[in-house]
Structures are given as structure tokens and as C-alpha cells.
Design a protein around this motif. Structure first.
Motif, PDB file in Angstrom:
ATOM      1  N   SER A 228      12.475  -9.912 -29.206  1.00  0.00           N
ATOM      2  CA  SER A 228      13.511  -9.331 -30.058  1.00  0.00           C
ATOM      3  C   SER A 228      13.259  -7.850 -30.280  1.00  0.00           C
ATOM      4  CB  SER A 228      13.559 -10.055 -31.407  1.00  0.00           C
ATOM      5  OG  SER A 228      12.290  -9.977 -32.051  1.00  0.00           O
ATOM      6  N   GLY A 229      14.254  -7.176 -30.847  1.00  0.00           N
ATOM      7  CA  GLY A 229      14.140  -5.760 -31.137  1.00  0.00           C
ATOM      8  C   GLY A 229      15.386  -5.229 -31.815  1.00  0.00           C
ATOM      9  N   GLN A 230      15.332  -3.967 -32.214  1.00  0.00           N
ATOM     10  CA  GLN A 230      16.449  -3.308 -32.870  1.00  0.00           C
ATOM     11  C   GLN A 230      17.237  -2.463 -31.876  1.00  0.00           C
ATOM     12  OE1 GLN A 230      15.021  -1.046 -36.220  1.00  0.00           O
ATOM     13  NE2 GLN A 230      15.134  -2.819 -37.599  1.00  0.00           N
ATOM     14  N   PHE A 231      18.492  -2.217 -32.220  1.00  0.00           N
ATOM     15  CA  PHE A 231      19.354  -1.364 -31.392  1.00  0.00           C
ATOM     16  C   PHE A 231      20.287  -0.591 -32.300  1.00  0.00           C
ATOM     17  CE2 PHE A 231      21.188  -5.585 -31.746  1.00  0.00           C
ATOM     18  CZ  PHE A 231      22.481  -5.341 -32.161  1.00  0.00           C
ATOM     19  N   LEU A 232      20.911   0.423 -31.762  1.00  0.00           N
ATOM     20  CA  LEU A 232      21.845   1.260 -32.511  1.00  0.00           C
ATOM     21  C   LEU A 232      23.264   0.698 -32.419  1.00  0.00           C
ATOM     22  CD1 LEU A 232      20.729   4.926 -31.651  1.00  0.00           C
ATOM     23  CD2 LEU A 232      20.240   3.608 -33.715  1.00  0.00           C
ATOM     24  N   VAL A 233      23.983   0.788 -33.523  1.00  0.00           N
ATOM     25  CA  VAL A 233      25.392   0.377 -33.562  1.00  0.00           C
ATOM     26  C   VAL A 233      26.213   1.619 -33.888  1.00  0.00           C
ATOM     27  CG1 VAL A 233      27.101  -1.152 -34.596  1.00  0.00           C
ATOM     28  CG2 VAL A 233      24.725  -1.912 -34.367  1.00  0.00           C
ATOM     29  N   PRO A 234      26.813   2.267 -32.887  1.00  0.00           N
ATOM     30  CA  PRO A 234      27.606   3.474 -33.159  1.00  0.00           C
ATOM     31  C   PRO A 234      28.815   3.170 -34.034  1.00  0.00           C
ATOM     32  CG  PRO A 234      27.108   3.233 -30.811  1.00  0.00           C
ATOM     33  CD  PRO A 234      26.760   1.937 -31.464  1.00  0.00           C
ATOM     34  N   SER A 235      29.387   4.234 -34.559  1.00  0.00           N
ATOM     35  CA  SER A 235      30.589   4.093 -35.375  1.00  0.00           C
ATOM     36  C   SER A 235      31.727   3.508 -34.546  1.00  0.00           C
ATOM     37  CB  SER A 235      30.999   5.454 -35.945  1.00  0.00           C
ATOM     38  OG  SER A 235      32.233   5.357 -36.646  1.00  0.00           O
ATOM     39  N   TYR A 236      32.495   2.602 -35.168  1.00  0.00           N
ATOM     40  CA  TYR A 236      33.606   1.965 -34.449  1.00  0.00           C
ATOM     41  C   TYR A 236      34.616   3.010 -33.992  1.00  0.00           C
ATOM     42  CZ  TYR A 236      37.357  -1.425 -33.527  1.00  0.00           C
ATOM     43  OH  TYR A 236      38.342  -2.174 -32.940  1.00  0.00           O
ATOM     44  N   ARG A 237      34.812   4.048 -34.797  1.00  0.00           N
ATOM     45  CA  ARG A 237      35.704   5.157 -34.437  1.00  0.00           C
ATOM     46  C   ARG A 237      34.900   6.451 -34.388  1.00  0.00           C
ATOM     47  NH1 ARG A 237      39.232   2.247 -38.147  1.00  0.00           N
ATOM     48  NH2 ARG A 237      41.009   1.377 -37.004  1.00  0.00           N
ATOM     49  N   GLY A 238      35.299   7.360 -33.512  1.00  0.00           N
ATOM     50  CA  GLY A 238      34.599   8.626 -33.360  1.00  0.00           C
ATOM     51  C   GLY A 238      34.937   9.623 -34.440  1.00  0.00           C
ATOM     52  N   PRO A 308      26.009  -4.887 -37.995  1.00  0.00           N
ATOM     53  CA  PRO A 308      27.053  -4.579 -38.973  1.00  0.00           C
ATOM     54  C   PRO A 308      28.418  -4.415 -38.315  1.00  0.00           C
ATOM     55  CG  PRO A 308      25.744  -2.638 -38.522  1.00  0.00           C
ATOM     56  CD  PRO A 308      25.097  -3.767 -37.770  1.00  0.00           C
ATOM     57  N   SER A 309      29.439  -4.625 -39.109  1.00  0.00           N
ATOM     58  CA  SER A 309      30.817  -4.446 -38.636  1.00  0.00           C
ATOM     59  C   SER A 309      31.258  -3.005 -38.867  1.00  0.00           C
ATOM     60  CB  SER A 309      31.750  -5.414 -39.363  1.00  0.00           C
ATOM     61  OG  SER A 309      31.820  -5.079 -40.746  1.00  0.00           O
ATOM     62  N   ASP A 310      32.523  -2.740 -38.652  1.00  0.00           N
ATOM     63  CA  ASP A 310      33.089  -1.408 -38.845  1.00  0.00           C
ATOM     64  C   ASP A 310      33.076  -1.038 -40.334  1.00  0.00           C
ATOM     65  OD1 ASP A 310      34.590   0.970 -38.517  1.00  0.00           O
ATOM     66  OD2 ASP A 310      36.426  -0.147 -38.955  1.00  0.00           O
ATOM     67  N   THR A 311      32.809   0.231 -40.620  1.00  0.00           N
ATOM     68  CA  THR A 311      32.818   0.725 -42.003  1.00  0.00           C
ATOM     69  C   THR A 311      34.043   1.574 -42.311  1.00  0.00           C
ATOM     70  OG1 THR A 311      31.574   2.706 -41.408  1.00  0.00           O
ATOM     71  CG2 THR A 311      30.300   0.756 -42.008  1.00  0.00           C
TER      72      THR A 311
END
Length: 333
Positions: A228-238, A308-311
Motif C-alpha cells: 500500500s501507499g499514498q498518492f496525490l488527488v488533484p483538484s477535480y477542476r483546474g 477524497p471527492s471533489d471540493t
């Protein structure tokens, strides 16, 4: 003489005799049937009553069989239509997918599936060394979102969802170094590939939850049974996305139109709407190896990711999305 003629006339009345015979026959049949009900029946009556009973039973069985056949036909038609509606094809191997033409793959759902392997072993059978993972593919099979249930006073839990987007959520062509240590520990780093996909699901209450399914910059370590490990979740919109009021992260208005700068536009309740946030969040994923084929370098397994989902560019709190599915990779030494 008169009495003799009257007696002869009485004997020559066939109609009355027939009526009496019919009544007697009817009474006899009734008596025989009644006797049969109590387990006492004559030989002649048994044939008639048994034949009638058999005919009734046969007719009833035919009726029941017709009903069952009709129900079975309707059920099979419903199952077939449901299967066609789902459109889930048989999972193919990598070579089988490569042998398909564009016309054969188009609209079949195969393009959204990760390959499988045949004839492998149910363990991680690769020797220690440094490899390069290619054709890394992750195919989600389940999306659940942590939210409150439909009923009142229900505690937040992962709720089943309904997919609202098309079948374009599979990550594919991911590459990166894959290292196997002497003690059997695995280390995988994600470097390149189609490593994100925009997905929207709907909760039982009707709320829709968009998120960006991804494993960007993943570094996963551990045993083959679970690394297992962590990853980045970019913003849903730019940052260049503009909301309905023309506000954006790197362009657009600073605040909503008709709200003066330095006035109500900077109040705390509107600060999140005016100040767009496009920072990346983090997620966690655990992968497990279920089968390998060393002669072709293929590996398959299952995974579980929580992200996480979109903010909405920082204006609302994200929800936890749990994604479960299967994965496939080719290890090249």
C-alpha cells in the motif's frame, strides 16, 4: 277385458321406462361416486369415476405446466434483457484483446476492462530484482461513498452508489519501476500513464458526488499479499475554471458580481466561494496479488482505494470515496 288392455298399455310406455332407467343409472353413479369417496367402490363404477378423475388431473397438470412455461419464458427474457442492459462482456486475456479489431471492441465494454491471465499460479512467483511495470491497469468494480444514510439518526457509513458517467473510469497504460527485494517485499512507483479519470456517482438520497479517480505519484510498498501507499488527488477542476459567477483560481472575478470588494465579499461565509482552492489532497490504496504468470511477466490482483471527492474548488468539505476493483500489470526485467 278392460283391465287387460290397461295393463298392456302400461307395459307399452317406453318413455316412462327410459326415465326410470335414467334416474336409476344417475342414482347408481351417484352412489358409486359417494362410495368411492368413502373408499368403497364397485368394479364398474371405479372405471368411470377413475377415468373422469384422471382426465381432470391431466387437464389441471396441463394448465399448470402452461403457466410454469409462460413464467419461465418471461423470466428468461427478463434475464437476457437485463444481461444485455448491463453489457458486461467476458474478461479477456491481453493477447485476446490485442487480436480484436476496433469494430469488435467498440460498444462491447471490453475497452473498459483490465486483461486477465490464464494458466498462471495463485501466488507471486517472480524472483528478486528490478523490473519495470508496464500496461498497469486498474478497473474499479465498486464505488461507495461515506455519508449519512437515508433514515434519520443514521451514522455515516459507506453507502452504495449509482454510476452516473459512462464506462470510462478505468486507468490504463501506467508505467513505473517495480522492485522485488530478497525478503519478498514489493515497491512500486507510479511515473506515467492514463492515471486519472473523472467519475460521478449518486447516493441513495439523490446527491451526486463527483471525484477524480487517480493514483498519481503513488509509492506502494509491502508484501505481495498487500502493498500500500499514498498518492496525490488533484483538484477535480483546474485553476482556470470559472464558476457561474465568473470566479476562478487564476482568472475571473475576485468575488461575486454586485458585491463590493472589501465589503460583504470578504465575509467568512463567502470567503470559501471567493477564494478558490486548487490544492491537491491525498488518498491511500492497498493492492494485493492474486495470480501471476512468470513466463509472460503478467500479474493480476485486487485493490481497495480510499480518496477524497471533489471540493468544488475548496467551497465544501470532501467526502471519502472507497473504490474496489481489479488490476493488471506486465513486469519487464
Amino acid at each position: 277385458m278392460a283391465s287387460s288392455v290397461q295393463a298392456a298399455a302400461t307395459l307399452l310406455q317406453p318413455t316412462k321406462v327410459g326415465v326410470s332407467s335414467a334416474r336409476s343409472s344417475h342414482q347408481l353413479r351417484s352412489a358409486l361416486c359417494v362410495g368411492k369417496s368413502f373408499g368403497v367402490e364397485a368394479a364398474g363404477g371405479r372405471v368411470t369415476c377413475s377415468l373422469q378423475s384422471d382426465l381432470k388431473d391431466f387437464a389441471q397438470k396441463c394448465t399448470d405446466a402452461a403457466k410454469i412455461a409462460g413464467f419461465a419464458l418471461a423470466t428468461s427474457a427478463l434475464v437476457v434483457s437485463g444481461a444485455n442492459a448491463e453489457g458486461v462482456p467476458r474478461r479477456l486475456t491481453f493477447d485476446e484483446i490485442q487480436s480484436k479489431t476496433y469494430s469488435e471492441v467498440k460498444g462491447s465494454g471490453t475497452a473498459n476492462q483490465c486483461p486477465t491471465i490464464e494458466g498462471g499460479v495463485d501466488k507471486f512467483a517472480f524472483k528478486a530484482g528490478k523490473y519495470t511495470a508496464k500496461k498497469f491497469c486498474l478497473e474499479p468494480t465498486s464505488f461507495t461513498v461515506k455519508a449519512e444514510g437515508v433514515s434519520k439518526n443514521s451514522t455515516p457509513d459507506f453507502q452504495k452508489t449509482k454510476l452516473m458517467t459512462r464506462l470510462t473510469y478505468t486507468l490504463d497504460e501506467i508505467e513505473g519501476p517495480f522492485e522485488v527485494s530478497q525478503d519478498g517485499t514489493i515497491k512500486f512507483e507510479e511515473k506515467d500513464g492514463i492515471d486519472y479519470a473523472a467519475v460521478t456517482v449518486q447516493l441513495p438520497g439523490g446527491e451526486r458526488v463527483p471525484f477524480l479517480f487517480t493514483i498519481k505519484n503513488l509509492v506502494a510498498t509491502g508484501k505481495p499479499e498487500g502493498f500500500s501507499g499514498q498518492f496525490l488527488v488533484p483538484s477535480y477542476r483546474g485553476s482556470s475554471f470559472l464558476d457561474p459567477k465568473g470566479r476562478g483560481g487564476s482568472t475571473g472575478y475576485d468575488n461575486a458580481v454586485a458585491l463590493p470588494a472589501g465589503g460583504r465579499g470578504d465575509e467568512e461565509e463567502l470567503q470559501k466561494e471567493n477564494n478558490k482552492n486548487v490544492e491537491s489532497l491525498t488518498g491511500n490504496i492497498t493492492l494485493s496479488v492474486t495470480s501471476t504468470k512468470p513466463e509472460t511477466g503478467e500479474v493480476i490482483g485486487v485493490f481497495e482505494s480510499v480518496q477524497p471527492s471533489d471540493t468544488d474548488l475548496g467551497s465544501k468539505a470532501p467526502k471519502d470515496v472507497k473504490i474496489q476493483g481489479v488490476w493488471y500489470a506486465q513486469l519487464d526485467s
